[in-house]
Enzyme design. Sequence first.
Site, PDB file in Angstrom:
ATOM      1  N   CYS A 104       0.800  -1.235   0.000  1.00  0.00           N
ATOM      2  CA  CYS A 104       0.000   0.000   0.000  1.00  0.00           C
ATOM      3  C   CYS A 104       0.828   1.279   0.000  1.00  0.00           C
ATOM      4  CB  CYS A 104      -0.962   0.007   1.193  1.00  0.00           C
ATOM      5  SG  CYS A 104      -0.161   0.353   2.772  1.00  0.00           S
ATOM      6  N   CYS A 173      12.372  -7.679  12.395  1.00  0.00           N
ATOM      7  CA  CYS A 173      12.946  -8.558  11.382  1.00  0.00           C
ATOM      8  C   CYS A 173      11.921  -8.651  10.247  1.00  0.00           C
ATOM      9  CB  CYS A 173      13.209  -9.919  12.017  1.00  0.00           C
ATOM     10  SG  CYS A 173      14.001 -11.090  10.918  1.00  0.00           S
TER      11      CYS A 173
HETATM   12 ZN   LIG Z   1       0.481  -1.720   3.673  1.00  0.00          ZN
END
Ligand SMILES: [Zn+2]
Length: 188
Positions: A104, A173
């Site tokens: 996104c 991580c």
């Molecule tokens: Zn996203």
Amino acid sequence: MRALSLVLPLLLLLTTACNSQTKVANGEADTTTTTTVESQALSYRYAPPATPGVVEPIDTTEAYWREILSPQAYEVLREDGTERSFTSPLNDEKRPGVFACAACGLPLFASSTKFNSGTGWPSFYEPIDPAYIKEDEDFRYGMRRVEVSCARCDGHQGHVFPDGPDPTGLRYCINGVSLNFVPQADLK
Ligand SMILES: [Zn+2]
């Protein structure tokens, strides 16, 4: 044309979301359209929130993500997969900039917080803003871990562990395939 046709629906979706958020925030015409339009020229998705620190969740279909993401990115971001260690080019990315959600475009981590963990996955000691990520307990594989996801699209990013460096002592991580690097020069 294919890349553009894939990116446009997301940009339109983000524009709609950001616009409504901006109207609620200040009642004025949006300022996000400029950023979104400029982003079309980029080869990756970069879409910071209209109001810093405020994330408007995206609610869309899995079919949409399957269409815009590579099979590997889909497996990691939407099916909680893990890329093989030492395979991401972002492991060696040391330029100034930010790392944005590959689905996104929400900026999640700053290069200034990246460190070499030796694990083979891009590692950071803190997110750009705690509001930009979601943390959930994950008990898969007989371990208790804390899963990290994008707060806007719910895309799986990786896990956070309490063995990181100062100043936070945390190690985020993160799968490189879940991120896009945005150089400082391209930041608005
Ligand atoms: Zn996203």
